[in-house]
Design a protein around this motif. Sequence first.
Motif, PDB file in Angstrom:
ATOM      1  N   PRO A   1       0.824  -1.207   0.000  1.00 23.22           N
ATOM      2  CA  PRO A   1       0.000   0.000   0.000  1.00 23.22           C
ATOM      3  C   PRO A   1       0.862   1.262   0.000  1.00 23.22           C
ATOM      4  CG  PRO A   1      -0.108  -1.128   2.138  1.00 23.22           C
ATOM      5  CD  PRO A   1       0.936  -1.810   1.328  1.00 23.22           C
ATOM      6  N   PHE A   2       0.480   2.216  -0.828  1.00 22.91           N
ATOM      7  CA  PHE A   2       1.183   3.496  -0.907  1.00 22.91           C
ATOM      8  C   PHE A   2       0.226   4.625  -0.551  1.00 22.91           C
ATOM      9  CE2 PHE A   2       3.471   0.844  -3.932  1.00 22.91           C
ATOM     10  CZ  PHE A   2       4.790   1.120  -3.630  1.00 22.91           C
ATOM     11  N   LEU A   3       0.742   5.594   0.145  1.00 26.04           N
ATOM     12  CA  LEU A   3       0.023   6.862   0.249  1.00 26.04           C
ATOM     13  C   LEU A   3       0.748   7.856  -0.651  1.00 26.04           C
ATOM     14  CD1 LEU A   3      -1.788   9.108   1.310  1.00 26.04           C
ATOM     15  CD2 LEU A   3      -0.288   9.315   3.284  1.00 26.04           C
ATOM     16  N   LEU A   4       0.062   8.337  -1.671  1.00 23.37           N
ATOM     17  CA  LEU A   4       0.633   9.384  -2.519  1.00 23.37           C
ATOM     18  C   LEU A   4       0.099  10.704  -1.998  1.00 23.37           C
ATOM     19  CD1 LEU A   4       2.251  10.241  -5.043  1.00 23.37           C
ATOM     20  CD2 LEU A   4       0.146   9.979  -6.359  1.00 23.37           C
ATOM     21  N   LEU A   5       0.928  11.368  -1.218  1.00 22.53           N
ATOM     22  CA  LEU A   5       0.525  12.625  -0.590  1.00 22.53           C
ATOM     23  C   LEU A   5       1.059  13.759  -1.457  1.00 22.53           C
ATOM     24  CD1 LEU A   5      -0.549  14.344   1.714  1.00 22.53           C
ATOM     25  CD2 LEU A   5       1.425  13.734   3.072  1.00 22.53           C
ATOM     26  N   GLY A   6       0.167  14.391  -2.201  1.00 23.29           N
ATOM     27  CA  GLY A   6       0.621  15.436  -3.112  1.00 23.29           C
ATOM     28  C   GLY A   6      -0.321  16.606  -3.070  1.00 23.29           C
ATOM     29  N   ILE A   7       0.203  17.800  -2.907  1.00 25.23           N
ATOM     30  CA  ILE A   7      -0.650  18.975  -2.841  1.00 25.23           C
ATOM     31  C   ILE A   7      -1.464  19.092  -4.127  1.00 25.23           C
ATOM     32  CG2 ILE A   7       0.957  20.167  -1.290  1.00 25.23           C
ATOM     33  CD1 ILE A   7       1.788  21.893  -3.696  1.00 25.23           C
ATOM     34  N   THR A   8      -2.539  19.863  -4.093  1.00 25.23           N
ATOM     35  CA  THR A   8      -3.369  19.964  -5.290  1.00 25.23           C
ATOM     36  C   THR A   8      -2.549  20.580  -6.423  1.00 25.23           C
ATOM     37  OG1 THR A   8      -4.211  22.067  -4.512  1.00 25.23           O
ATOM     38  CG2 THR A   8      -5.604  20.166  -4.154  1.00 25.23           C
ATOM     39  N   GLY A   9      -2.702  19.989  -7.587  1.00 24.81           N
ATOM     40  CA  GLY A   9      -1.958  20.482  -8.740  1.00 24.81           C
ATOM     41  C   GLY A   9      -0.520  19.994  -8.792  1.00 24.81           C
ATOM     42  N   SER A  10      -0.193  18.990  -7.991  1.00 20.25           N
ATOM     43  CA  SER A  10       1.189  18.501  -8.005  1.00 20.25           C
ATOM     44  C   SER A  10       1.373  17.381  -9.019  1.00 20.25           C
ATOM     45  CB  SER A  10       1.590  18.008  -6.613  1.00 20.25           C
ATOM     46  OG  SER A  10       0.729  16.963  -6.206  1.00 20.25           O
ATOM     47  N   GLY A  11       0.305  17.008  -9.707  1.00 23.35           N
ATOM     48  CA  GLY A  11       0.438  16.012 -10.767  1.00 23.35           C
ATOM     49  C   GLY A  11       0.282  14.577 -10.289  1.00 23.35           C
ATOM     50  N   LYS A  12      -0.645  14.346  -9.367  1.00 29.17           N
ATOM     51  CA  LYS A  12      -0.878  12.975  -8.901  1.00 29.17           C
ATOM     52  C   LYS A  12      -1.437  12.109 -10.033  1.00 29.17           C
ATOM     53  CE  LYS A  12      -3.453  14.380  -5.341  1.00 29.17           C
ATOM     54  NZ  LYS A  12      -3.157  15.828  -5.334  1.00 29.17           N
ATOM     55  N   THR A  13      -2.341  12.706 -10.825  1.00 22.65           N
ATOM     56  CA  THR A  13      -2.945  11.938 -11.913  1.00 22.65           C
ATOM     57  C   THR A  13      -1.881  11.383 -12.854  1.00 22.65           C
ATOM     58  OG1 THR A  13      -4.718  13.545 -11.749  1.00 22.65           O
ATOM     59  CG2 THR A  13      -4.799  12.035 -13.606  1.00 22.65           C
ATOM     60  N   GLU A  14      -0.871  12.189 -13.097  1.00 24.57           N
ATOM     61  CA  GLU A  14       0.218  11.767 -13.979  1.00 24.57           C
ATOM     62  C   GLU A  14       0.937  10.542 -13.397  1.00 24.57           C
ATOM     63  OE1 GLU A  14       1.179  11.766 -17.337  1.00 24.57           O
ATOM     64  OE2 GLU A  14       0.027  13.568 -16.868  1.00 24.57           O
ATOM     65  N   VAL A  15       1.092  10.534 -12.081  1.00 24.99           N
ATOM     66  CA  VAL A  15       1.710   9.375 -11.425  1.00 24.99           C
ATOM     67  C   VAL A  15       0.831   8.139 -11.621  1.00 24.99           C
ATOM     68  CG1 VAL A  15       2.399   8.388  -9.193  1.00 24.99           C
ATOM     69  CG2 VAL A  15       2.950  10.772  -9.737  1.00 24.99           C
ATOM     70  N   TYR A  16      -0.477   8.310 -11.443  1.00 27.77           N
ATOM     71  CA  TYR A  16      -1.378   7.169 -11.658  1.00 27.77           C
ATOM     72  C   TYR A  16      -1.225   6.651 -13.087  1.00 27.77           C
ATOM     73  CZ  TYR A  16      -4.043   9.499  -7.830  1.00 27.77           C
ATOM     74  OH  TYR A  16      -4.443  10.119  -6.687  1.00 27.77           O
ATOM     75  N   LEU A  17      -1.231   7.588 -14.046  1.00 29.14           N
ATOM     76  CA  LEU A  17      -1.222   7.164 -15.449  1.00 29.14           C
ATOM     77  C   LEU A  17       0.063   6.404 -15.791  1.00 29.14           C
ATOM     78  CD1 LEU A  17      -2.825  10.291 -17.185  1.00 29.14           C
ATOM     79  CD2 LEU A  17      -3.900   8.090 -16.699  1.00 29.14           C
TER      80      LEU A  17
END
Length: 725
Positions: free
Chosen positions: A216-232
């Motif tokens: 399990p990972f927690l991806l803690l990223g402020i808004t607009g930090s590009g979390k979606t890109e990490v998912y993709l």
Amino acid sequence: MSILRVALDVPVATLFDYIAPDATEADTGRRVLVPFGKKQAVGIIVEVTDSSEVPAVRLKTALCVLRDLPPLADEDLQLMRFASDYYHHPLGAVVMSALPTRLRRFANPPTPRGSATYLLTAAGMALESSALPPRAHAQRRLLERLRQGPLGHAEARVLFPETLLLQRFVARGWIRAQETEAGKSPLPGATPAPELNAEQARAVAEICAQLGSFRPFLLLGITGSGKTEVYLHAISATLSADRQALLLVPEIALTPQLEALVESRFPHICTVSLHSGLSETERLEHWRAARDGRARIVLGTRLAVFAPLPELGLIVVDEEQDSSFKQGEGFRYSARDLAVIRARQRGVPVVLGSATPALETYHNAASGRYTQLILSSRIGAPPPRISCIDTRGDPLADGLSGRLLTALRERVGSNEQALVFINRRGYAPVLMCRSCGWLSGCHRCSAQLVLHLPERRLHCHHCGHIAPPPIACPDCGNPDLAPVGHGTQRVEEALARHLPGARILRIDRDTTRRRRAWADMRKRIQERDVDVLVGTQILAKGHDFPHLNLVGVLNADSQLYSSDFRAAERLFALLTQVAGRAGRGGTQGEVLIQTEFPHHPLYEALRQQDYRAYAEATLAERRQAGFPPFVHQALLRAEAPRLAIALEFLAGAARTARTINAGVTLYDPVPAALPRRAGRERAQLLVQSDSRQRLRDFLGAWHAALAQARATPARWSLDVDPLEF
Ligand code: ADP
Ligand code: ZN
Ligand code: ZN
């Protein structure tokens, strides 16, 4: 002789045994048609064995094992078993709620892909069978059949071989044929992915290093930090490893945008969505695509956590703190928690992403159970500037401060967009009598009716009751009843008065009810056809409006001092999300929060945009006060026509609990926060323990004892890991 153990959608926690001479173990997970009482029902075979505790004379014979679809996989059944056991919800009800509606019935053999489906039109629906000629048996049969749902081409050919019949119905305007898509038009090439920054690249590398094992990972990223890109990127690696990816999001409203993004990035990959907004046919088709392994990416809301995925390789939960991952009624599961369980069962990584994780999740990461991945910088524009407007020094006109109005005027003047965000909780216009204090309450609930202006109707948001507003105060006769509180409609009207010429768009549950409405509005916003957006929670999440540079927040304070210990945590998350809407196009955004408590620590932390400091401080308080995540809770909920009955049931349940020696803390039965709902009185009893296992063991014994106890007029249910009190 084979005995089938069948899960049926009934509210009792037992499986039902049936004889099936021709069934084999390979039928486990298949649907089966069985006699049930005087009717027939479709169930799922969860086990094929050779003995039953039911005496042979009382065993009935299954009518037909349905072998038209591949069976549910063992591991999917295992997840449902876990959920049934953990949340104390009957397995049959769990399994059935995880299936597309059309598979819960027998009448509808699934239609093959790529042929016409026949649907009743409005005229067809209004048609009475008695209006048909008395001897037109086939016509009646067809009408009856269509009333149960769309009729597929293949089924139509078998049941109604006389094609003229269908044509006649079409000609009379009773049905219409809909071509199901047989594969979409040729797709363009993939849109290139942006180059990852160092933090994103590290996050992707860590996730990819764990593909093939549970982590399990927690991806803690402020808004607009590009979390979606990490998912993709993680999804892309999953696809390359020939595995399927599951991406869960909190809101249906977010799926079209995300779907478009995913499809543009992976144009040759079959992506399907699963959520409650789909038609029955679509949902079945998408579910089958996931089950067959045809769909490689499945995108969906909480119910998609049960999507059958034979080659699952990765689960992502975006905005994992969102309370809509927890079902609030009936089967009260948390899709986020089940996502982690599922990942463990299947030996795959799970990524929980958020700018403001639930404190439970943050605690799991801080204590090392989850791996923490951090994205600390915003891409493009710098983070927004957040400040408070002290409304004690700046009196409100129609709920709006002078400073906010000035800021709005400036932005509109320079052709930028602004958002006025109304925190919906406790902030809807109710009708009030200023001379005697009468309030427009719902007679069935302990809630106030909310005034909807265009139709001038009072609505109960809890039970759906609708009434016309009274002409005068029912208590004192005062004819001058005025709305108090500032709903979106009133703010919209006030803004129109204060900002003449500005194009204002209100976005809330009322204006987005229509299916395409939200997509149309988004288009208008993107095309800069709108200056000021007025809206509620629906606008907080994940939308990207490049010209939006100012956010004003109204009525955040009510959640600071709520009786619900999670209210402040939710407020922090909500305001962080809303603030994240400002300044995404390159310019720095500005956020103005109207408040009477500008120095409250929550607003201080928000101004610093320091989630970790806020989380650490709040966790310290929770540890001290003995609140979750340092204890685990369950709520026994009861409702009855009278409060006394509900409380009496709970008092009895508490006595039962004390006979189970289990080391859990038991509180007193209390009325619920909303003690009346839809004419029923509600009460609850909290139990907690610092050991999850001990709580689970206790709940198992307690639930069994309660289920066996004599009948009570109270309706009751257990809510494990409750979020709402
Ligand atoms: P979050 O989900 O963390 O709030 P998003 O994933 O929406 O953030 O990303 C914000 C914006 O930045 C999006 O428009 C996205 O396309 C863009 N973006 C993300 N990563 C990069 C990158 N490495 N380079 C350039 N743009 C990026
Ligand atoms: Zn009501
Ligand atoms: Zn009055």
